[in-house]
Structure formats: C-alpha cells, structure tokens
Design an enzyme around this catalytic site. Structure first.
Site, mmCIF file in Angstrom:
data_model
loop_
_atom_site.group_PDB
_atom_site.id
_atom_site.type_symbol
_atom_site.label_atom_id
_atom_site.label_comp_id
_atom_site.label_asym_id
_atom_site.label_seq_id
_atom_site.Cartn_x
_atom_site.Cartn_y
_atom_site.Cartn_z
ATOM 1 N N LYS A 116 11.131 -8.723 10.241
ATOM 2 C CA LYS A 116 9.647 -9.204 10.910
ATOM 3 C C LYS A 116 8.922 -9.690 9.534
ATOM 4 C CE LYS A 116 5.871 -8.013 10.961
ATOM 5 N NZ LYS A 116 4.850 -8.752 10.351
ATOM 6 N N GLY A 176 4.855 -4.573 1.027
ATOM 7 C CA GLY A 176 3.343 -5.041 1.503
ATOM 8 C C GLY A 176 2.506 -4.068 0.985
ATOM 9 N N SER A 177 1.514 -4.135 1.566
ATOM 10 C CA SER A 177 0.214 -3.178 1.274
ATOM 11 C C SER A 177 0.613 -1.761 1.109
ATOM 12 C CB SER A 177 -1.054 -3.684 2.025
ATOM 13 O OG SER A 177 -1.054 -2.938 3.515
ATOM 14 N N VAL A 207 -0.418 -0.107 4.910
ATOM 15 C CA VAL A 207 0.791 -0.237 5.802
ATOM 16 C C VAL A 207 1.914 0.295 5.515
ATOM 17 C CG1 VAL A 207 1.989 -1.691 7.008
ATOM 18 C CG2 VAL A 207 -0.453 -2.538 6.456
ATOM 19 N N GLY A 208 2.245 0.454 4.064
ATOM 20 C CA GLY A 208 3.472 0.964 3.737
ATOM 21 C C GLY A 208 3.317 2.634 3.892
ATOM 22 N N GLU A 233 7.731 -0.625 -0.824
ATOM 23 C CA GLU A 233 7.342 -1.079 -1.872
ATOM 24 C C GLU A 233 5.862 -1.741 -1.804
ATOM 25 O OE1 GLU A 233 8.409 -0.991 -4.942
ATOM 26 O OE2 GLU A 233 10.264 -0.188 -3.992
ATOM 27 N N CYS A 292 3.079 -7.830 -6.893
ATOM 28 C CA CYS A 292 2.829 -6.696 -7.159
ATOM 29 C C CYS A 292 2.818 -6.177 -8.445
ATOM 30 C CB CYS A 292 3.490 -5.530 -5.938
ATOM 31 S SG CYS A 292 5.326 -5.909 -6.213
ATOM 32 N N GLU A 315 -6.111 -2.435 -6.499
ATOM 33 C CA GLU A 315 -5.715 -3.787 -6.630
ATOM 34 C C GLU A 315 -6.317 -4.776 -5.944
ATOM 35 O OE1 GLU A 315 -2.081 -4.108 -4.282
ATOM 36 O OE2 GLU A 315 -0.959 -5.108 -6.095
HETATM 37 C C1 UN1 Z 1 9.042 -10.324 -9.310
HETATM 38 O O1 UN1 Z 1 7.753 -10.183 -10.080
HETATM 39 O O2 UN1 Z 1 9.762 -11.299 -9.687
HETATM 40 O O3 UN1 Z 1 6.057 -8.190 -3.775
HETATM 41 C C2 UN1 Z 1 9.040 -9.961 -7.948
HETATM 42 C C3 UN1 Z 1 5.966 -8.150 -5.227
HETATM 43 C C4 UN1 Z 1 7.201 -7.538 -5.673
HETATM 44 C C5 UN1 Z 1 8.162 -8.621 -5.926
HETATM 45 C C6 UN1 Z 1 7.748 -8.911 -7.519
HETATM 46 N N1 UN1 Z 1 7.700 -6.559 -4.743
HETATM 47 O O4 UN1 Z 1 5.233 -9.066 -5.661
#
Ligand code: UN1
Length: 463
Positions: free
Chosen positions: A161, A210-211, A214-215, A232, A266, A358
C-alpha cells in the site's frame, strides 16, 4: 454523507496542475481481499523453489535497469525528486533486486548435535505468509523494493500500500514485478489510511516506513495481533563537526544532507553541531555551500533541492523558520511549484520546536558545543535516534563518538543520508520499532525460525 474513503490523488509538486493519478479509493474490503488472494498464492510461490524465486528477482532487476530512463522521469514528475538523485535511486533499486536474487540460495538454518542419542537437530527459517508493506512517497521505488525483494526472496507474497503521492510509481513497479512472478504474488493496492489499516489488520507481517504517529499506530495493531512488524519513522539527525575536520568537505556533505531532495528523507541532517573553533569557519563554509546550491526544477540535472511534496509541507517549512535568523538560498520565483528555500537557522532560543520536532524540509539549526562530550549530549537529547554524521580527522573523536552516540547509524565523514542497502537500517527511540530492515536483517525479519528434532525410528545399527 458517504463513508467512502477520499479519492487517491497524486500530482506533480513542481507543477500542481499536472495530475498523475485521480482514482476512487478501493476501500477496506478490496484491501482485505488483496491480502486473501496473496495468502492463497503464497504456498505455491514457496514451493516453486529457490531457483524460480532467484530467477524472478534477477529478471525484475534487469527490467528495472531496462526501464531506468522512464522510471527516473516518473519519479521526477510524481514526487519532485531531482533527476540526478532519481536516477541514482532507480540504479539502487535494480541493485537491491539483484542483491536479494541470491538470497533464495542462502542457507536457512544450522545443524546441531543431539544432546543424547542418535538423530539430528535442525533450525530452518520459514516465511510468514503475506507481507503487508506500507511505504512512503520519498523513495518511491527503492523503499518498496527493499521491503518487497527480501519478502519475496524468502517465499512470502506481498501486498503493498504505497503513499497516495507515489501511486503512479508504485503501479509502474507493480507492472514490472508482475511480469516476473505468478498472479497474486505481488499486489499494489492504492489508497490511504483506510486501505493501509485494512492491510495491517489482515497481513501476516508488516513493514512500515512513514511518520512517527502512523508508525506507532501500526505497531499497536500488529502487537495486539501478535504478528511481526517493523516501523521506520522520524529522525532529527545531527552532524557533529570537530575543529580538526576538513571543514570544506564537511560543509559539502552537510549541505547535501540538509537540502538534497528538499530535506525530505528521514536521514536528512536537521541539526549541525559545531564543536569549539569549528563554529566560525563552518558557518561560513555552510552558508557558501547552501547559497551556491541549485534550487528549482527537479527535471534539471543541476538541481539539488526541488519542490516540497505538497502545499502543506511547503507551508510547514516556511512557518518553522519564520522570524529566525538564517542563511538561505532563494526559492525559484514565477513557478506554481511548492518550493521553499533551504536554510541554516542560527541562534535558536533554547527549547525552540526545531530542536525537538522533525520538519521534513530543507532546514537545519546550527548549534555550538564546547567539546565532543557536549556535542554527543545534544545529539542524544532528542526523542529520535536514527543517524548521526561525525566529521573529524581523528580516530579518537570517531571512537568516542561510536561509543556514546545513541543512534542506529553513525556515518563518519559522510552525509547522514544515503545509506547502503546491504547493511541493517534503523534507529533507536522513536525512530524505529521492531527488527532492522535491509541487508541480511531483512531475511530474518521476513521469516521465523523452526526447530526440528529428527530421531530414527529403528534402534541403533551399532552391533
Ligand atoms: C537514504 O538516506 O538513502 O524514508 C535512505 C527515509 C528513509 C530512507 C533513507 N527510510 O527517508
């Protein structure tokens, strides 16, 4: 009033009048049915064997490579990723599929001696069933691939999704993958929260990026269901610069980690911590780098910082830096795109939101520290712990940093963003939850261990 979920819409962030996708949301029942179809396909996919799975993943890698120009252009248009970075992401995507194409041949367990008597003790890793993947828009090909490839390699089937903003990229990836695998093995289900929730409520394992909000909700559901999950989420990553660093090189790395793809990673750098005498020269060097950095049309190969993903995201960046002293690059004028100028904010008052929240934009705060110990304390003082970059020429600072930094990844003399797909990826605290993704860690995540005890039916053949 209808309860129908909102339509799935994706538009070009550099030209919002350019709409790529506008379709009705499929709804929760369609999501559940997609998982059921994937569950029916899974035992066959597993029984097809290692060679078939390896060949399929290899074919996907080749097909991604063959379509590289088209996929690159699609990522530029749909998620506003600057073309040079988009091209690199597509190359990374092919490499990810190729890397995991070897995985079906890897051993899945070990042999132990019995504690007493004849026989064999074995361990073996087996797939969970259906992997439900919830993916963001910022790496529209690489993130779905680094989740799907290890899931498929280990014999799971997949329902993906994607974020609505990256629907066209996900659907194009689905066409490529579906050419190589049997029906039902890989499904992309467009949608928003309704469809995402339905997938999380029906799948046998969940991988989310994602955020944080939500995570955390995903993790609550998967914990209640007792299924494996990894999430993540956010980051508030620091770059620590020691006075002995090569300041120009450090500034180049940091500027790219602040403003590359408008800071929408991220792993982006949002806090720059200058230790002692590094402060003055670093401020100058970073200001120069940020001012020189090309902001504008993501289709232009010189562009480093393109538009933000949405009007709301752009407004959040502008709001976050309002009234603060900053070094900034001019955003392009005469465009309807959602641009915000990259900025290095200085002299932040203590407790300012930028120090603990963030923003997900091309924005970083410059902070002074008396010594490495204080720089490490500042780095560790936030609720996130994804990645830190340390810029230094000495082994001492490197070793002390590695010992005390509470982040999942530390990158020495490198930008905080741009990770290696063959190593575990993840952070501490609110950045990540559950086992690591990528590399070998992903093969573990998408499988569970079985322990087999094999004893002979007949008595010993020893005379
Ligand atoms: C990167 O910096 O190469 O959603 C990958 C994101 C991370 C992936 C970063 N999970 O930005």
């Amino acid at each position: 009033m209808s309860d129908a979920p909102p339509p799935v819409v994706s538009r070009n962030p550099a030209d919002p009048s350019d709409i790529l996708v506008h379709v009705p949301a499929p709804g929760a029942r369609a999501a559940t049915r997609a998982v059921e179809r994937a569950r029916a396909a899974q035992p066959h996919w597993l029984l097809d064997g290692a060679a078939a799975r390896s060949a399929a993943l290899g074919a996907i890698a080749a097909a991604v490579e063959a379509a590289a120009d088209e996929l690159t252009a699609l990522a530029v248009r749909e998620v506003g990723k600057p073309v040079t970075e988009a091209r690199a992401e597509v190359a990374r995507t092919a490499a990810i599929w190729r890397y995991y194409a070897q995985a079906p041949y890897e051993p899945t367990g070990v042999v132990h001696e019995t504690a007493a008597g004849p026989g064999l003790l074995l361990t073996r890793r087996r797939p969970h069933g259906v992997a439900g993947l919830i993916t963001p828009w910022n790496f529209p090909f690489a993130i779905p691939s680094w989740k799907a490839a290890p899931a498929l390699a280990t014999g799971n089937t997949v329902v993906l999704k994607p974020a609505p903003e990256a629907t066209a990229c996900a659907q194009r990836l689905a066409e490529i993958v579906q050419q190589a695998v049997p029906t039902g093995v890989f499904t992309v289900l467009p949608g928003g929260a309704t469809e995402g929730n339905a997938v999380v409520s029906a799948a046998d394992a969940v991988s989310f990026t994602g955020s944080t909000v939500v995570g955390q909700a995903v993790t609550l559901t998967t914990t209640a269901r007792g299924i494996p999950a990894q999430a993540e989420m956010g980051g508030l990553n620091a770059a620590i610069v020691l006075p002995d660093a090569d300041i120009d090189t450090a500034a180049a790395h940091i500027a790219s980690a602040i403003a590359g793809y408008a800071g929408q990673k991220c792993t982006a750098t949002s806090r720059v911590i200058a230790v002692g005498a590094a402060l003055g020269p670093l401020r100058e060097a970073l200001a120069e780098r940020l001012r020189a950095l090309a902001v504008g049309d993501p289709a232009d190969s010189a562009t480093v910082c393109g538009p933000l993903i949405s009007e709301r995201a752009r407004d959040r960046v502008i709001e976050a830096r309002r009234g603060l002293p900053a070094v900034a690059t001019a955003a392009p004028t005469g465009s309807d795109g959602w641009y915000a100028a990259p900025a290095l904010v200085t002299d932040l008052p203590p407790g300012h939101p930028l120090l603990h929240e963030e923003v997900f934009g091309p924005l970083a705060a410059l902070l002074p520290a008396d010594d490495l110990a204080q720089a490490v304390r500042i780095t560790n003082s936030v609720p996130y712990g994804l990645v830190t970059s340390v810029h230094t020429a000495t082994l001492d600072a490197t070793l002390h940093g590695l010992d005390h930094l509470d982040t999942g990844m530390v990158r020495v003399n490198a930008p905080s963003s741009g990770v290696d797909f063959h190593l575990p990826f993840g952070g501490t605290k609110a950045s990540s939850s559950g086992p690591r993704e990528q590399g070998h860690a992903a093969l573990d995540f998408y499988t569970s261990q079985r322990t087999y005890t094999l004893t002979p039916a007949l008595p010993s053949i020893l005379a």
